[in-house]
Design a protein around this motif. Structure first.
Motif, PDB file in Angstrom:
ATOM      1  N   PRO A  24      -3.757 -18.167   6.987  1.00  0.00           N
ATOM      2  CA  PRO A  24      -5.169 -18.063   6.617  1.00  0.00           C
ATOM      3  C   PRO A  24      -5.984 -17.352   7.697  1.00  0.00           C
ATOM      4  CG  PRO A  24      -4.344 -20.273   6.175  1.00  0.00           C
ATOM      5  CD  PRO A  24      -3.274 -19.563   6.960  1.00  0.00           C
ATOM      6  N   THR A  25      -7.136 -16.821   7.317  1.00  0.00           N
ATOM      7  CA  THR A  25      -8.026 -16.155   8.263  1.00  0.00           C
ATOM      8  C   THR A  25      -8.834 -17.201   9.024  1.00  0.00           C
ATOM      9  OG1 THR A  25      -8.248 -14.318   6.698  1.00  0.00           O
ATOM     10  CG2 THR A  25      -9.835 -14.425   8.511  1.00  0.00           C
ATOM     11  N   PRO A  26      -8.635 -17.361  10.322  1.00  0.00           N
ATOM     12  CA  PRO A  26      -9.399 -18.378  11.039  1.00  0.00           C
ATOM     13  C   PRO A  26     -10.885 -18.009  11.099  1.00  0.00           C
ATOM     14  CG  PRO A  26      -8.151 -17.001  12.587  1.00  0.00           C
ATOM     15  CD  PRO A  26      -7.728 -16.610  11.206  1.00  0.00           C
ATOM     16  N   PRO A  27     -11.793 -18.983  10.999  1.00  0.00           N
ATOM     17  CA  PRO A  27     -11.567 -20.432  10.942  1.00  0.00           C
ATOM     18  C   PRO A  27     -11.510 -20.986   9.517  1.00  0.00           C
ATOM     19  CG  PRO A  27     -13.898 -20.018  11.183  1.00  0.00           C
ATOM     20  CD  PRO A  27     -13.232 -18.659  11.106  1.00  0.00           C
ATOM     21  N   TYR A  28     -11.259 -20.133   8.544  1.00  0.00           N
ATOM     22  CA  TYR A  28     -11.400 -20.531   7.145  1.00  0.00           C
ATOM     23  C   TYR A  28     -10.086 -21.097   6.603  1.00  0.00           C
ATOM     24  CZ  TYR A  28     -15.233 -17.438   8.216  1.00  0.00           C
ATOM     25  OH  TYR A  28     -16.292 -16.842   8.850  1.00  0.00           O
ATOM     26  N   PRO A  29     -10.169 -21.848   5.512  1.00  0.00           N
ATOM     27  CA  PRO A  29      -8.945 -22.488   4.993  1.00  0.00           C
ATOM     28  C   PRO A  29      -8.013 -21.532   4.264  1.00  0.00           C
ATOM     29  CG  PRO A  29     -10.842 -23.022   3.615  1.00  0.00           C
ATOM     30  CD  PRO A  29     -11.379 -22.315   4.811  1.00  0.00           C
ATOM     31  N   TYR A  30      -8.550 -20.362   3.858  1.00  0.00           N
ATOM     32  CA  TYR A  30      -7.737 -19.396   3.121  1.00  0.00           C
ATOM     33  C   TYR A  30      -7.854 -18.015   3.761  1.00  0.00           C
ATOM     34  CZ  TYR A  30      -8.668 -23.129  -0.253  1.00  0.00           C
ATOM     35  OH  TYR A  30      -8.806 -24.345  -0.850  1.00  0.00           O
ATOM     36  N   SER A  31      -7.016 -17.112   3.330  1.00  0.00           N
ATOM     37  CA  SER A  31      -7.124 -15.739   3.792  1.00  0.00           C
ATOM     38  C   SER A  31      -8.227 -15.030   3.014  1.00  0.00           C
ATOM     39  CB  SER A  31      -5.795 -15.000   3.586  1.00  0.00           C
ATOM     40  OG  SER A  31      -5.944 -13.638   3.913  1.00  0.00           O
ATOM     41  N   LEU A  32      -9.170 -14.430   3.748  1.00  0.00           N
ATOM     42  CA  LEU A  32     -10.251 -13.694   3.076  1.00  0.00           C
ATOM     43  C   LEU A  32     -10.109 -12.187   3.249  1.00  0.00           C
ATOM     44  CD1 LEU A  32     -12.163 -12.729   5.590  1.00  0.00           C
ATOM     45  CD2 LEU A  32     -13.281 -14.918   5.268  1.00  0.00           C
ATOM     46  N   ASP A  33      -8.969 -11.765   3.748  1.00  0.00           N
ATOM     47  CA  ASP A  33      -8.783 -10.348   4.066  1.00  0.00           C
ATOM     48  C   ASP A  33      -8.285  -9.580   2.836  1.00  0.00           C
ATOM     49  OD1 ASP A  33      -9.505 -10.650   6.826  1.00  0.00           O
ATOM     50  OD2 ASP A  33      -7.564 -11.612   7.125  1.00  0.00           O
ATOM     51  N   TYR A  34      -9.241  -9.221   1.985  1.00  0.00           N
ATOM     52  CA  TYR A  34      -8.901  -8.422   0.822  1.00  0.00           C
ATOM     53  C   TYR A  34     -10.081  -7.574   0.365  1.00  0.00           C
ATOM     54  CZ  TYR A  34     -10.918 -12.442  -1.835  1.00  0.00           C
ATOM     55  OH  TYR A  34     -11.706 -13.458  -2.325  1.00  0.00           O
ATOM     56  N   SER A  35      -9.732  -6.416  -0.157  1.00  0.00           N
ATOM     57  CA  SER A  35     -10.720  -5.578  -0.819  1.00  0.00           C
ATOM     58  C   SER A  35     -10.922  -6.101  -2.235  1.00  0.00           C
ATOM     59  CB  SER A  35     -10.260  -4.123  -0.848  1.00  0.00           C
ATOM     60  OG  SER A  35      -9.007  -4.012  -1.508  1.00  0.00           O
ATOM     61  N   ALA A  36     -12.082  -5.818  -2.808  1.00  0.00           N
ATOM     62  CA  ALA A  36     -12.365  -6.218  -4.187  1.00  0.00           C
ATOM     63  C   ALA A  36     -13.185  -5.123  -4.854  1.00  0.00           C
ATOM     64  CB  ALA A  36     -13.114  -7.548  -4.230  1.00  0.00           C
ATOM     65  N   SER A  37     -12.717  -4.643  -5.987  1.00  0.00           N
ATOM     66  CA  SER A  37     -13.409  -3.555  -6.677  1.00  0.00           C
ATOM     67  C   SER A  37     -14.827  -3.961  -7.066  1.00  0.00           C
ATOM     68  CB  SER A  37     -12.633  -3.157  -7.942  1.00  0.00           C
ATOM     69  OG  SER A  37     -12.572  -4.239  -8.857  1.00  0.00           O
ATOM     70  N   LYS A  38     -15.706  -2.979  -7.115  1.00  0.00           N
ATOM     71  CA  LYS A  38     -17.069  -3.233  -7.584  1.00  0.00           C
ATOM     72  C   LYS A  38     -17.047  -3.520  -9.087  1.00  0.00           C
ATOM     73  CE  LYS A  38     -21.726  -1.247  -7.465  1.00  0.00           C
ATOM     74  NZ  LYS A  38     -22.536  -0.082  -7.018  1.00  0.00           N
ATOM     75  N   GLN A  39     -16.188  -2.790  -9.816  1.00  0.00           N
ATOM     76  CA  GLN A  39     -16.078  -2.981 -11.262  1.00  0.00           C
ATOM     77  C   GLN A  39     -15.273  -4.236 -11.575  1.00  0.00           C
ATOM     78  OE1 GLN A  39     -14.657  -0.553  -9.293  1.00  0.00           O
ATOM     79  NE2 GLN A  39     -14.172   1.211 -10.600  1.00  0.00           N
ATOM     80  N   LYS A  40     -15.565  -4.822 -12.719  1.00  0.00           N
ATOM     81  CA  LYS A  40     -14.824  -5.984 -13.189  1.00  0.00           C
ATOM     82  C   LYS A  40     -13.794  -5.558 -14.232  1.00  0.00           C
ATOM     83  CE  LYS A  40     -18.428  -9.439 -12.270  1.00  0.00           C
ATOM     84  NZ  LYS A  40     -17.660 -10.247 -11.317  1.00  0.00           N
ATOM     85  N   VAL A  41     -12.688  -6.267 -14.242  1.00  0.00           N
ATOM     86  CA  VAL A  41     -11.605  -5.980 -15.191  1.00  0.00           C
ATOM     87  C   VAL A  41     -11.966  -6.576 -16.552  1.00  0.00           C
ATOM     88  CG1 VAL A  41      -9.150  -6.260 -15.684  1.00  0.00           C
ATOM     89  CG2 VAL A  41      -9.928  -6.036 -13.310  1.00  0.00           C
ATOM     90  N   THR A  42     -11.885  -5.770 -17.585  1.00  0.00           N
ATOM     91  CA  THR A  42     -12.172  -6.242 -18.945  1.00  0.00           C
ATOM     92  C   THR A  42     -10.953  -6.967 -19.496  1.00  0.00           C
ATOM     93  OG1 THR A  42     -13.651  -4.369 -19.329  1.00  0.00           O
ATOM     94  CG2 THR A  42     -12.876  -5.570 -21.264  1.00  0.00           C
ATOM     95  N   PRO A  43     -11.104  -8.224 -19.898  1.00  0.00           N
ATOM     96  CA  PRO A  43      -9.956  -8.966 -20.432  1.00  0.00           C
ATOM     97  C   PRO A  43      -9.403  -8.334 -21.709  1.00  0.00           C
ATOM     98  CG  PRO A  43     -11.741 -10.460 -19.838  1.00  0.00           C
ATOM     99  CD  PRO A  43     -12.310  -9.076 -19.777  1.00  0.00           C
ATOM    100  N   ASN A  44      -8.095  -8.472 -21.873  1.00  0.00           N
ATOM    101  CA  ASN A  44      -7.387  -8.088 -23.101  1.00  0.00           C
ATOM    102  C   ASN A  44      -7.472  -6.599 -23.430  1.00  0.00           C
ATOM    103  OD1 ASN A  44      -6.570 -10.822 -23.737  1.00  0.00           O
ATOM    104  ND2 ASN A  44      -8.712 -11.196 -24.275  1.00  0.00           N
ATOM    105  N   GLU A  45      -7.655  -5.779 -22.402  1.00  0.00           N
ATOM    106  CA  GLU A  45      -7.580  -4.334 -22.554  1.00  0.00           C
ATOM    107  C   GLU A  45      -6.684  -3.775 -21.453  1.00  0.00           C
ATOM    108  OE1 GLU A  45     -11.262  -2.262 -22.692  1.00  0.00           O
ATOM    109  OE2 GLU A  45     -12.031  -3.371 -24.433  1.00  0.00           O
TER     110      GLU A  45
END
Length: 320
Positions: A197-218
């Protein structure tokens, strides 16, 4: 004199009857033409709509050829093998992915090979860490996949990502929807140096995240790259930068009492990736409670490169 008038009247009646018949015939033909045109337009519309939803049944030979010709290809899985069979790759090795205990259905539908695996929320594929070989990437990486995600839960697509064994053996992984640190319903590219995990946090926060959202079922093309400094997330070939923002769940810690503020796309991470060597998995990762973060939906192709493809390359591969 009466006979000519009768004849004239009769002739007029005949002409009117013929005109009426011709009119009705013309009207009928117009109706047929209009109906045919309407059927054609509706059929074309529905065909285009279905195509947009990804009713792919034939191999995309041009795309497959382009992927194979792209430099630094490590592995390309097309998921066309029958259910119960190992899913083999093209590239530096076959990297045979084995199914979990439950048989995974293979559908005759997919944007790459015309096939895809359907994961129901408790299934996954795995390659033992002793067999990952060239997939043990530590410098630059690109992971790209063709997916139809149901939108119900966090879904791990593929990579070397183990959150529990020996304190964690995280390395790189492509996810959909990591809401805890600002990645809700978005394409997320996870990386780690230490595997923990990323200290001091309980989980790893080291990730990129797209601005757009994924449309379900497409069907969508989801991807991330890491060049040793920045991780970038792409949706359908498009990279959209995000402005710096307060990261959820980072406030109240001694080191960050006011929380962290930074951009999630691109995500700055100059530490590099660790040589942590977990199993390579598709569809789930190992958590403390067992396998979790199950992907639910279809995966029609997965490809890994040991370099960061540029924006133009990602766009081209997403549009063929």
């Amino acid at each position: 004199m009466a006979k000519p008038r009768i004849k004239t009247c009769f002739t007029r009646i005949i002409k009117e009857i013929i005109m009426a018949i011709e009119y009705r015939r013309l009207h009928f033909m117009q109706t047929v033409i209009k109906t045919t045109l309407l059927v054609f337009l509706v059929t074309t519309f529905l065909s285009n709509k279905l195509a947009g939803q990804g009713q792919y049944t034939k191999p995309n030979k041009a795309l497959i050829q382009k992927l194979k010709a792209t430099e630094n290809l490590v592995a390309l899985w097309q998921f066309k093998e029958k259910s119960g069979k190992s899913k083999k790759a093209t590239g530096m090795a076959k990297f045979p992915l084995k199914e979990s205990d439950t048989g995974i259905k293979v559908l005759n539908q997919g944007p790459l090979s015309g096939h895809s695996i359907e994961l129901t929320g408790n299934q996954y594929l795995t390659l033992a860490n002793t067999e990952v070989k060239a997939l043990n990437i530590t410098e630059q990486v690109t992971v790209l996949a063709w997916v139809k995600w149901t939108g119900e839960q966090t879904g791990f697509v593929g990579g070397l990502w183990n959150e529990y064994q020996d304190g964690g053996k995280r390395q790189y992984g492509l996810f959909i929807s990591l809401p805890h640190y600002n990645g809700d319903n978005q394409v997320c590219g996870h990386i780690s140096k230490t595997g923990r995990p990323t200290p001091p946090y309980p989980y790893s926060l080291d990730y990129s995240a797209s601005k757009q959202k994924v449309t379900p079922n497409e069907w969508a093309v989801v991807a991330f790259t890491y060049d040793g400094t920045y991780a970038k997330s792409y949706l359908n070939g498009i990279f959209e930068p995000r402005e710096p923002e307060l990261i959820l769940h980072t406030e109240g810690f001694k080191e960050t009492p006011d929380g962290l503020t930074h951009s999630k796309n691109p995500y700055y991470f100059p530490d590099g990736m660790g040589d942590n060597v977990s199993d390579f998995t598709v569809g789930a990762v190992l958590l403390k409670r067992g396998m979790g973060n199950f992907f639910k939906g279809q995966i029609g192709g997965l490809v890994v490169f040991d370099r960061a493809l540029d924006e133009k390359e990602i766009k081209v591969l997403s549009e063929i």
